[in-house]
Write an enzyme that holds these catalytic residues in place. Structure first.
Site, mmCIF file in Angstrom:
data_model
loop_
_atom_site.group_PDB
_atom_site.id
_atom_site.type_symbol
_atom_site.label_atom_id
_atom_site.label_comp_id
_atom_site.label_asym_id
_atom_site.label_seq_id
_atom_site.Cartn_x
_atom_site.Cartn_y
_atom_site.Cartn_z
ATOM 1 N N HIS A 80 52.132 51.859 42.603
ATOM 2 C CA HIS A 80 51.951 52.123 41.177
ATOM 3 C C HIS A 80 50.475 52.314 40.824
ATOM 4 O O HIS A 80 49.623 51.566 41.293
ATOM 5 C CB HIS A 80 52.527 50.967 40.346
ATOM 6 C CG HIS A 80 52.892 51.356 38.957
ATOM 7 N ND1 HIS A 80 51.945 51.608 37.982
ATOM 8 C CD2 HIS A 80 54.087 51.564 38.360
ATOM 9 C CE1 HIS A 80 52.549 51.938 36.858
ATOM 10 N NE2 HIS A 80 53.844 51.923 37.054
ATOM 11 N N GLY A 161 33.185 46.544 25.858
ATOM 12 C CA GLY A 161 32.714 45.971 27.101
ATOM 13 C C GLY A 161 31.733 46.839 27.848
ATOM 14 O O GLY A 161 31.358 47.929 27.404
ATOM 15 N N HIS A 166 34.706 45.203 36.138
ATOM 16 C CA HIS A 166 34.552 43.817 36.575
ATOM 17 C C HIS A 166 34.657 43.807 38.096
ATOM 18 O O HIS A 166 35.486 44.522 38.666
ATOM 19 C CB HIS A 166 35.651 42.963 35.944
ATOM 20 C CG HIS A 166 35.549 41.504 36.232
ATOM 21 N ND1 HIS A 166 35.969 40.950 37.425
ATOM 22 C CD2 HIS A 166 35.079 40.471 35.480
ATOM 23 C CE1 HIS A 166 35.778 39.647 37.390
ATOM 24 N NE2 HIS A 166 35.234 39.332 36.228
ATOM 25 N N PRO A 167 33.833 43.014 38.791
ATOM 26 C CA PRO A 167 33.784 43.118 40.261
ATOM 27 C C PRO A 167 35.098 42.862 40.978
ATOM 28 O O PRO A 167 35.306 43.382 42.085
ATOM 29 C CB PRO A 167 32.730 42.075 40.658
ATOM 30 C CG PRO A 167 32.530 41.213 39.449
ATOM 31 C CD PRO A 167 32.842 42.057 38.273
ATOM 32 N N THR A 168 36.001 42.097 40.393
ATOM 33 C CA THR A 168 37.309 41.880 41.032
ATOM 34 C C THR A 168 38.467 42.275 40.126
ATOM 35 O O THR A 168 39.471 42.792 40.595
ATOM 36 C CB THR A 168 37.486 40.403 41.441
ATOM 37 O OG1 THR A 168 37.322 39.559 40.275
ATOM 38 C CG2 THR A 168 36.467 40.006 42.499
ATOM 39 N N GLY A 170 38.520 44.563 37.619
ATOM 40 C CA GLY A 170 38.601 45.980 37.284
ATOM 41 C C GLY A 170 38.437 46.208 35.800
ATOM 42 O O GLY A 170 37.417 45.841 35.212
#
Length: 320
Positions: A80, A161, A166-168, A170
């Site tokens: 997905h 934002g 975001h580093p993990t 997303g």
């Protein structure tokens, strides 16, 4: 204001993690978790919750907080499309709640999540601020990996934002929208290219049925090809018409649908429209008409409690 939300989470294989995410949603008084579905091939879980606006928003923030340390999009793989650990959060009006109420809530929630957690948030559907973000597929163009590389470019910046993922986690897509029915038809075939051809012919963006999104997938655990769809407005394109159309298109290649499935819930009115198509007696009890609808669509593992209003009624009267 009574609200439904159907957050989609990019985890459908580690069911212990899914349990923890569900617990986060259920930790808020006044929120009813009506349904949860996990799919290993899609590597995705879908939760359906309802309640008044403030408790629902609080539960969704707790879901985001629970997902941040548990889901890393850099390691995620699945059929997905996705851009975030919690991928989409739609707000759907119920009862006397208006679409404008949900648009305001989507903006407030999105701004808060972006500010508190440093997650870029994109608004889509009725909450979209730009014409090129009304369709979720346009927001998710390139998926997480593409967005990670392009988010700083002109036209790809978020509504709220930082202009970086975001580093993990997303990124997160937030919307206000009418009731969406997530509906899949599993073909009696392993020909995934056939499923993809049918999806192209049935979806609105390719000139098919209005208010229908569709993709073709291979579902390993079923050993079948699947036409996976979102029905954006069942009053425009009813479920029975989607079933009939996919069945006719598959028949051109000598293939029958094996079954269909609901991911989450559907409104009673959507299912009763199918019952009418099936020729069910309008004077029969509602449960009998729902059973007739399920038989017509060959719905797998159907329960009357997959009808939203019945599930919510049961949840609100059950002891907690």
């Amino acid at each position: 204001m009574l609200i439904e939300s159907v957050p989609n989470v990019s985890e459908g294989r580690r069911l212990d993690i899914v349990d923890e995410l569900a617990a986060a949603l259920e930790s808020v008084d006044g929120v009813y978790l009506l349904d949860r579905t996990s799919d290993a091939s899609h590597n995705r879980s879908v939760f359906t919750l309802a309640g008044e606006d403030a408790p629902v928003a609080e539960a969704l923030e707790r879901l985001v907080e629970a997902a941040i340390p548990r889901i890393d999009l850099n390691e995620h793989q699945g059929e997905h499309p996705r851009i975030g650990a919690v991928d989409v959060v739609p707000f759907v009006p119920l009862g006397d709640t208006t679409m404008d109420d949900c648009i305001e809530l989507a903006n407030t929630f999105g701004a808060h999540i972006a500010e508190r957690h440093g997650i870029p948030v994109f608004l889509y559907a009725n909450a979209a601020r730009r014409a090129d973000r009304v369709r979720l597929a346009d927001v998710r163009r390139g998926q997480y990996e593409g967005l990670r590389d392009e988010i700083g470019m002109h036209g790809r910046e978020p509504d709220f934002g930082p202009p970086r993922t975001h580093p993990t986690f997303g990124a997160l897509a937030v919307s206000a929208r009418p009731f969406l029915i997530a509906y899949n038809i599993n073909l009696d075939s392993d020909d995934v290219e056939l499923a993809k051809r049918i999806a192209r012919r049935v979806r609105e963006s390719s000139g098919g049925l209005p208010k229908v999104q569709a993709s073709g997938f291979w579902i390993a655990e079923l050993g079948r090809a699947q036409v996976s769809m979102n029905l954006l407005d069942f009053s425009v394109t009813p479920m029975w018409l989607v079933w009939d159309t996919v069945r006719e298109l598959a028949a051109e290649d000598g293939v029958e649908p094996a079954e269909s499935e609901l991911i989450g819930l559907a409104p009673v009115a959507a299912l009763l429209a199918v019952a009418d198509r099936a020729g069910a007696d309008p004077s029969e009890a509602r449960e009998a008409r729902l059973a007739a609808a399920a038989a017509y669509l060959r719905l797998r593992d159907f329960s009357p409690l997959q009808a939203l209003e019945l599930r919510l009624e049961t949840a609100r009267t059950a002891p907690r």
